[in-house]
Design a protein around this motif. Structure first.
Motif, PDB file in Angstrom:
ATOM      1  N   ALA A 113       8.047 -19.230  35.834  1.00 22.75           N
ATOM      2  CA  ALA A 113       7.565 -20.412  35.101  1.00 22.75           C
ATOM      3  C   ALA A 113       8.710 -21.357  34.764  1.00 22.75           C
ATOM      4  O   ALA A 113       8.565 -22.581  34.832  1.00 22.75           O
ATOM      5  N   TYR A 114       9.877 -20.815  34.403  1.00 25.35           N
ATOM      6  CA  TYR A 114      11.015 -21.671  34.088  1.00 25.35           C
ATOM      7  C   TYR A 114      11.535 -22.398  35.328  1.00 25.35           C
ATOM      8  O   TYR A 114      11.969 -23.549  35.256  1.00 25.35           O
ATOM      9  N   ARG A 115      11.486 -21.745  36.482  1.00 29.01           N
ATOM     10  CA  ARG A 115      11.986 -22.376  37.711  1.00 29.01           C
ATOM     11  C   ARG A 115      11.062 -23.486  38.188  1.00 29.01           C
ATOM     12  O   ARG A 115      11.511 -24.467  38.770  1.00 29.01           O
ATOM     13  N   ASN A 116       9.777 -23.322  37.980  1.00 27.54           N
ATOM     14  CA  ASN A 116       8.785 -24.337  38.363  1.00 27.54           C
ATOM     15  C   ASN A 116       8.932 -24.726  39.836  1.00 27.54           C
ATOM     16  O   ASN A 116       9.122 -25.899  40.193  1.00 27.54           O
ATOM     17  N   ALA A 124      16.859 -26.662  26.948  1.00 26.51           N
ATOM     18  CA  ALA A 124      16.410 -25.330  26.531  1.00 26.51           C
ATOM     19  C   ALA A 124      15.771 -24.564  27.685  1.00 26.51           C
ATOM     20  O   ALA A 124      15.916 -23.343  27.797  1.00 26.51           O
ATOM     21  N   ARG A 125      15.081 -25.287  28.548  1.00 20.89           N
ATOM     22  CA  ARG A 125      14.417 -24.636  29.672  1.00 20.89           C
ATOM     23  C   ARG A 125      15.438 -23.976  30.603  1.00 20.89           C
ATOM     24  O   ARG A 125      15.248 -22.837  31.040  1.00 20.89           O
ATOM     25  N   ALA A 126      16.525 -24.679  30.912  1.00 26.24           N
ATOM     26  CA  ALA A 126      17.550 -24.121  31.790  1.00 26.24           C
ATOM     27  C   ALA A 126      18.237 -22.920  31.144  1.00 26.24           C
ATOM     28  O   ALA A 126      18.521 -21.919  31.804  1.00 26.24           O
ATOM     29  N   ARG A 127      18.514 -23.026  29.840  1.00 28.00           N
ATOM     30  CA  ARG A 127      19.168 -21.905  29.147  1.00 28.00           C
ATOM     31  C   ARG A 127      18.276 -20.671  29.126  1.00 28.00           C
ATOM     32  O   ARG A 127      18.743 -19.548  29.361  1.00 28.00           O
ATOM     33  N   LEU A 128      16.986 -20.875  28.840  1.00 26.83           N
ATOM     34  CA  LEU A 128      16.080 -19.729  28.808  1.00 26.83           C
ATOM     35  C   LEU A 128      15.845 -19.166  30.202  1.00 26.83           C
ATOM     36  O   LEU A 128      15.647 -17.959  30.364  1.00 26.83           O
ATOM     37  N   ALA A 129      15.867 -20.023  31.227  1.00 23.19           N
ATOM     38  CA  ALA A 129      15.740 -19.526  32.601  1.00 23.19           C
ATOM     39  C   ALA A 129      16.912 -18.611  32.945  1.00 23.19           C
ATOM     40  O   ALA A 129      16.737 -17.547  33.550  1.00 23.19           O
ATOM     41  N   ALA A 130      18.130 -19.015  32.542  1.00 23.76           N
ATOM     42  CA  ALA A 130      19.313 -18.196  32.807  1.00 23.76           C
ATOM     43  C   ALA A 130      19.262 -16.890  32.013  1.00 23.76           C
ATOM     44  O   ALA A 130      19.598 -15.817  32.530  1.00 23.76           O
ATOM     45  N   LEU A 131      18.835 -16.966  30.755  1.00 17.80           N
ATOM     46  CA  LEU A 131      18.734 -15.759  29.940  1.00 17.80           C
ATOM     47  C   LEU A 131      17.689 -14.801  30.503  1.00 17.80           C
ATOM     48  O   LEU A 131      17.904 -13.581  30.547  1.00 17.80           O
ATOM     49  N   THR A 132      16.562 -15.346  30.953  1.00 15.65           N
ATOM     50  CA  THR A 132      15.529 -14.497  31.542  1.00 15.65           C
ATOM     51  C   THR A 132      16.014 -13.857  32.831  1.00 15.65           C
ATOM     52  O   THR A 132      15.721 -12.686  33.110  1.00 15.65           O
ATOM     53  N   ALA A 133      16.775 -14.611  33.621  1.00 17.59           N
ATOM     54  CA  ALA A 133      17.280 -14.074  34.885  1.00 17.59           C
ATOM     55  C   ALA A 133      18.214 -12.897  34.650  1.00 17.59           C
ATOM     56  O   ALA A 133      18.099 -11.853  35.319  1.00 17.59           O
ATOM     57  N   ILE A 134      19.138 -13.024  33.712  1.00 19.40           N
ATOM     58  CA  ILE A 134      20.081 -11.929  33.481  1.00 19.40           C
ATOM     59  C   ILE A 134      19.373 -10.736  32.815  1.00 19.40           C
ATOM     60  O   ILE A 134      19.697  -9.581  33.082  1.00 19.40           O
ATOM     61  N   THR A 135      18.367 -11.005  31.985  1.00 19.01           N
ATOM     62  CA  THR A 135      17.592  -9.910  31.397  1.00 19.01           C
ATOM     63  C   THR A 135      16.782  -9.194  32.468  1.00 19.01           C
ATOM     64  O   THR A 135      16.662  -7.958  32.454  1.00 19.01           O
TER      65      THR A 135
END
Length: 372
Positions: A188-191, A33-44
């Motif tokens: 935060a997602y990239r850590n 979930a962390r990787a998916r949300l990191a990708a979603l946040t990046a494109i947003t």
């Protein structure tokens, strides 16, 4: 608000948002979930930056009232359904605020804004669902969702209040705040934290605060159309200190082109608005230049220093081009994009160098407890 046109626009935004959502799902299949949300946040984050730049283009091309109602265009979901109304308005005023091209520019800006809103809504819902496996509280995503709703309200007031300067400037600052919120979450997602001495972080915070003030002054210049109030550089209209009306120029609660007392805004007021931005730019340039030098001296932060120096030079060049070349659209748009890029870079710097939270230390037991 026209509820019917809002519903149709929301459905259209949902359809558009399915494209980046599908891309994230396909690229991140099988990941946590962390990787998916990191990708979603990046494109947003990417689309929000585009939204800010396109919003500047909407303002600079005088398309802010291309559709004079909200959220639709004459109650329709696109200019195609409002052809008759747009044609009538353009026939009455061929160079007025409503034309076929301006209507499309304004509506594309709204489509992009609502698409970003849908992505942030999905991000907030996913953050709550996966909150046990995320590095930060889902309240960050909730705050971002709340803020994008505030931005939507500012966008509506921008149209309904006919480009009220204070509202337009706040709308610009709100877009940059949204960009910063997304940047913090993506970090935060990239850590991937970076070391930074406390004095360097304080310098970055101070420079960031000065940058926000300068962007607010720049927004005030743009929304009051005061860019060309001063011709030439470094002199303003051939004078080192021209006649200026500060109180009139910085009366915040007034309509576009109007003074606080109800008359028209004087030329001296426009000069004061322009000169405030020009003079404060010296302070900001010194602060950012010092920060770039200090970052360059820190090996782990050298890329931030180089990026900050390049963006600062580009900002100075585009700002001078606006004055010397008579406010060309490309230079003005580059100046707005550069300001957003500076905010993004400083936010990423501060987020990645934030001190890690230490676990709470258990209290030392008392002598009686230890004896027991």
């Amino acid at each position: 608000m026209d509820v019917d046109s809002f519903a149709r626009l929301a459905l259209l935004a949902l359809v558009i948002a399915l494209l980046p959502l599908s891309w994230v799902w396909l690229r991140q299949r099988g990941r946590d979930a962390r990787a998916r949300l990191a990708a979603l946040t990046a494109i947003t984050l990417f689309l929000t930056f585009d939204l800010i730049v396109f919003g500047s283009f909407t303002r600079l091309s005088d398309s802010g009232l291309g559709c004079p109602d909200w959220p639709g265009c004459y109650g329709e979901a696109s200019p195609l359904g409002a052809r008759a109304d747009i044609h009538a308005a353009q026939a009455a005023l061929p160079d007025g605020p409503v034309t076929w091209s301006k209507a499309w520019i304004e509506m594309i800006h709204r489509y992009l804004a609502m698409t970003v809103g849908v992505l942030i809504l999905v991000m907030a819902a996913a953050s709550w669902k996966e909150r046990a496996r995320l590095p930060h509280s889902p309240w960050w995503a909730t705050a971002t969702l709340a803020w994008v709703l505030v931005q939507g309200a500012f966008g509506a007031f921008t149209v309904t209040l006919k480009l009220y300067p204070a509202i337009v400037t706040l709308h610009l600052l709100g877009g940059l705040a949204l960009l910063a919120l997304l940047a913090v979450q993506h970090t935060a997602y990239r850590n991937a934290p970076l070391p930074a001495a406390p004095p360097l972080r304080r310098l970055a915070l101070g420079a960031g605060g000065l940058l926000v003030v300068q962007i607010a002054l720049g927004g005030w210049v743009s929304t009051n159309y005061a860019v060309l109030a001063c011709s030439g550089f470094p002199l303003c209209n051939g004078q080192a200190w021209p006649a200026m009306h500060w109180s009139e120029g910085f009366t915040l609660l007034r309509e576009l082109g109007r003074a606080g007392h109800g008359g028209y805004l004087s030329f001296e007021a426009l000069v004061a608005i322009h000169m405030a931005h020009r003079l404060f730019a010296v302070v900001v340039a010194v602060a950012l230049g010092l920060l770039a030098w200090r970052l360059w001296r820190a090996p782990a932060l050298r890329r931030f220093g180089a990026g900050l120096a390049l963006l600062l030079l580009a900002q100075l060049a585009s700002g001078l081009s606006n004055v010397v070349l008579g406010w060309p659209l490309a230079a003005a748009l580059g100046h707005s994009a550069g300001a957003a890029a500076l905010v993004l870079l400083l936010t990423l710097l501060l987020a990645r160098t934030a001190p890690a939270r230490q676990p709470a230390v258990a209290a030392r037991p008392s002598a009686a407890t230890a004896a027991a």
